[in-house]
Design an enzyme around this catalytic site. Sequence first.
Site, short mmCIF file in Angstrom:
data_model
loop_
_atom_site.label_atom_id
_atom_site.label_comp_id
_atom_site.label_asym_id
_atom_site.label_seq_id
_atom_site.Cartn_x
_atom_site.Cartn_y
_atom_site.Cartn_z
N GLU A 1 33.51 63.58 58.90
CA GLU A 1 34.04 64.25 60.14
C GLU A 1 34.86 63.45 61.13
O GLU A 1 36.08 64.06 61.30
CB GLU A 1 33.14 65.35 60.50
CG GLU A 1 32.37 66.19 59.61
CD GLU A 1 31.18 67.00 60.24
OE1 GLU A 1 30.28 66.14 60.58
OE2 GLU A 1 31.11 68.05 60.08
N GLU A 46 24.82 66.31 54.36
CA GLU A 46 23.73 67.03 55.01
C GLU A 46 22.84 67.99 54.44
O GLU A 46 21.69 68.05 54.70
CB GLU A 46 24.48 67.89 56.18
CG GLU A 46 25.31 67.00 57.41
CD GLU A 46 26.66 66.58 56.88
OE1 GLU A 46 27.02 66.83 55.68
OE2 GLU A 46 27.39 66.42 57.82
N ALA A 84 25.89 61.36 61.67
CA ALA A 84 24.99 61.25 62.99
C ALA A 84 23.86 60.59 62.71
O ALA A 84 23.37 60.63 61.46
CB ALA A 84 25.02 62.79 63.32
N GLY A 130 28.76 63.03 59.91
CA GLY A 130 29.72 62.91 61.07
C GLY A 130 30.54 62.00 60.91
O GLY A 130 31.66 62.07 61.49
N1 DAK Z 1 21.14 58.03 60.60
C1 DAK Z 1 20.02 57.00 60.93
N2 DAK Z 1 20.03 55.93 60.31
C2 DAK Z 1 20.69 55.83 59.18
C3 DAK Z 1 21.61 56.73 58.72
C4 DAK Z 1 21.86 57.72 59.46
N3 DAK Z 1 22.60 58.81 59.17
N4 DAK Z 1 22.17 56.18 57.74
C5 DAK Z 1 21.90 55.29 57.38
N5 DAK Z 1 20.75 54.78 58.33
C6 DAK Z 1 19.96 53.43 58.41
C7 DAK Z 1 18.70 53.62 57.19
O1 DAK Z 1 17.83 54.32 57.82
C8 DAK Z 1 18.42 52.15 57.29
O2 DAK Z 1 17.45 51.74 58.23
P1 DAK Z 1 16.26 50.91 57.98
O3 DAK Z 1 15.29 51.82 57.09
O4 DAK Z 1 16.76 49.45 57.59
O5 DAK Z 1 15.84 50.90 59.49
C9 DAK Z 1 19.79 51.57 57.33
O6 DAK Z 1 20.54 52.49 58.01
C10 DAK Z 1 20.39 51.00 56.03
O7 DAK Z 1 20.56 52.27 55.29
P2 DAK Z 1 19.71 52.43 54.01
O8 DAK Z 1 18.82 51.23 53.64
O9 DAK Z 1 19.50 53.68 53.57
O10 DAK Z 1 21.12 51.54 52.85
P3 DAK Z 1 21.47 52.03 51.39
O11 DAK Z 1 22.61 51.30 51.05
O12 DAK Z 1 20.44 52.01 50.53
O13 DAK Z 1 21.86 53.63 51.51
C11 DAK Z 1 23.49 55.58 52.36
C12 DAK Z 1 23.22 54.02 52.17
C13 DAK Z 1 24.48 55.83 53.27
C14 DAK Z 1 23.52 56.14 50.95
C15 DAK Z 1 21.98 56.02 52.91
O14 DAK Z 1 21.57 55.18 54.26
C16 DAK Z 1 22.11 57.60 53.39
O15 DAK Z 1 21.94 58.37 52.56
N6 DAK Z 1 22.29 57.66 54.83
C17 DAK Z 1 22.24 58.84 55.39
C18 DAK Z 1 23.58 59.74 54.85
C19 DAK Z 1 23.66 61.27 55.43
O16 DAK Z 1 22.97 61.87 55.16
N7 DAK Z 1 24.37 61.43 56.52
C20 DAK Z 1 24.68 62.57 57.25
C21 DAK Z 1 23.75 62.68 58.45
S1 DAK Z 1 23.77 64.43 59.22
C22 DAK Z 1 27.20 67.29 65.33
C23 DAK Z 1 28.19 66.37 65.01
C24 DAK Z 1 27.68 65.47 63.77
C25 DAK Z 1 26.94 65.99 63.00
C26 DAK Z 1 25.96 66.95 63.54
C27 DAK Z 1 26.17 67.69 64.65
N8 DAK Z 1 27.38 67.81 66.55
C28 DAK Z 1 28.70 67.70 67.37
C29 DAK Z 1 26.49 68.82 67.07
C30 DAK Z 1 26.64 65.50 61.74
C31 DAK Z 1 25.46 65.33 60.97
C32 DAK Z 1 25.24 64.13 60.00
O17 DAK Z 1 26.12 63.44 59.72
#
Ligand code: DAK
Length: 257
Positions: free
Chosen positions: A111, A131, A65, A108
């Site tokens: 998921e 998360e 997400a 997400g």
């Molecule tokens: N959200 C927003 N931006 C994201 C992102 C994300 N989840 N993942 C990556 N980006 C963005 C980065 O901020 C970066 O943007 P800029 O800095 O260039 O503006 C760009 O994408 C490229 O990412 P990186 O520079 O970080 O690339 P790397 O290769 O260094 O790293 C990575 C890739 C995937 C390991 C890293 O980006 C990362 O850790 N991303 C976050 C992964 C994460 O934590 N995902 C879980 C998020 S929480 C719900 C439904 C679903 C959910 C919740 C509720 N309901 C129905 C209510 C789900 C929640 C989640 O998924």
Amino acid sequence: MKFIVIEKEHRPHVALIRLNRPKELNALNLELMRELKQGLQELDKDEGTRAIVIAGNERAFAAGADIKQMAGKNSVDMLKIDQFSTWDQIRKTKKPIIAAVSGFALGGGCELSMLCDMIIASETAKFGQPEIKIGVMPGAGGTQRLTKALGKAKAMELVLTGDFLSAHEAEKHGLVNKVVPVEFYLDEALTLAQKISAMSPLAVALAKEAVNRSFETFLDEGLHFERKNFYLLFNSEDQKEGMEAFIEKRPPKFTGK
Ligand code: DAK
């Protein structure tokens, strides 16, 4: 549609939905999810479509997400957005959906792939529920579906550490149907969809419903529990710290508040 593209020219009776926010690694913002819901509803009604493939690109299926969109929200904001109604609609799609996963399928994104009926993965696919690293927990079925697919021990490890699962490990544990070299993953998913689309659409829809029924009674209860805890975390300081730290590209300092 801005964040998804629907293509029907690849195989007869098969529709391909491509998630299309490449710069953000297909982070699932609210608009993308609304478009995905709408696209799936249309394809579910479309007589010419019998099977659906959802894909990202080679680098990312979806990295979760959109953290930037969620960072400032509290529990009440999250409740009001009611994103679950979108996810629930996706779950109700009657036609079979195959996820074609390459690169990151996180949070997400993981998921969403598990919400699909089958997963074809490229060798580069990485599944995970990270998360916990941003001060929250899975909210769209991760604690339930991952546990059913991998068993308690492995699921617990992934959910509590945020570590990723490689494509081959995912295949070993039965999370994915098949792993193929990256250049073939989309083709493989489309071929599987084509094979299914040659069957009776009615039999396919009823068979899909029956397989899903095998764990849905327990799933509903589990999802309800997960959602309650997920919302709760949005009133914690650690959620704010975790998500702000991600955006500011620094390690988070969790305090337990
Ligand atoms: N959200 C927003 N931006 C994201 C992102 C994300 N989840 N993942 C990556 N980006 C963005 C980065 O901020 C970066 O943007 P800029 O800095 O260039 O503006 C760009 O994408 C490229 O990412 P990186 O520079 O970080 O690339 P790397 O290769 O260094 O790293 C990575 C890739 C995937 C390991 C890293 O980006 C990362 O850790 N991303 C976050 C992964 C994460 O934590 N995902 C879980 C998020 S929480 C719900 C439904 C679903 C959910 C919740 C509720 N309901 C129905 C209510 C789900 C929640 C989640 O998924």
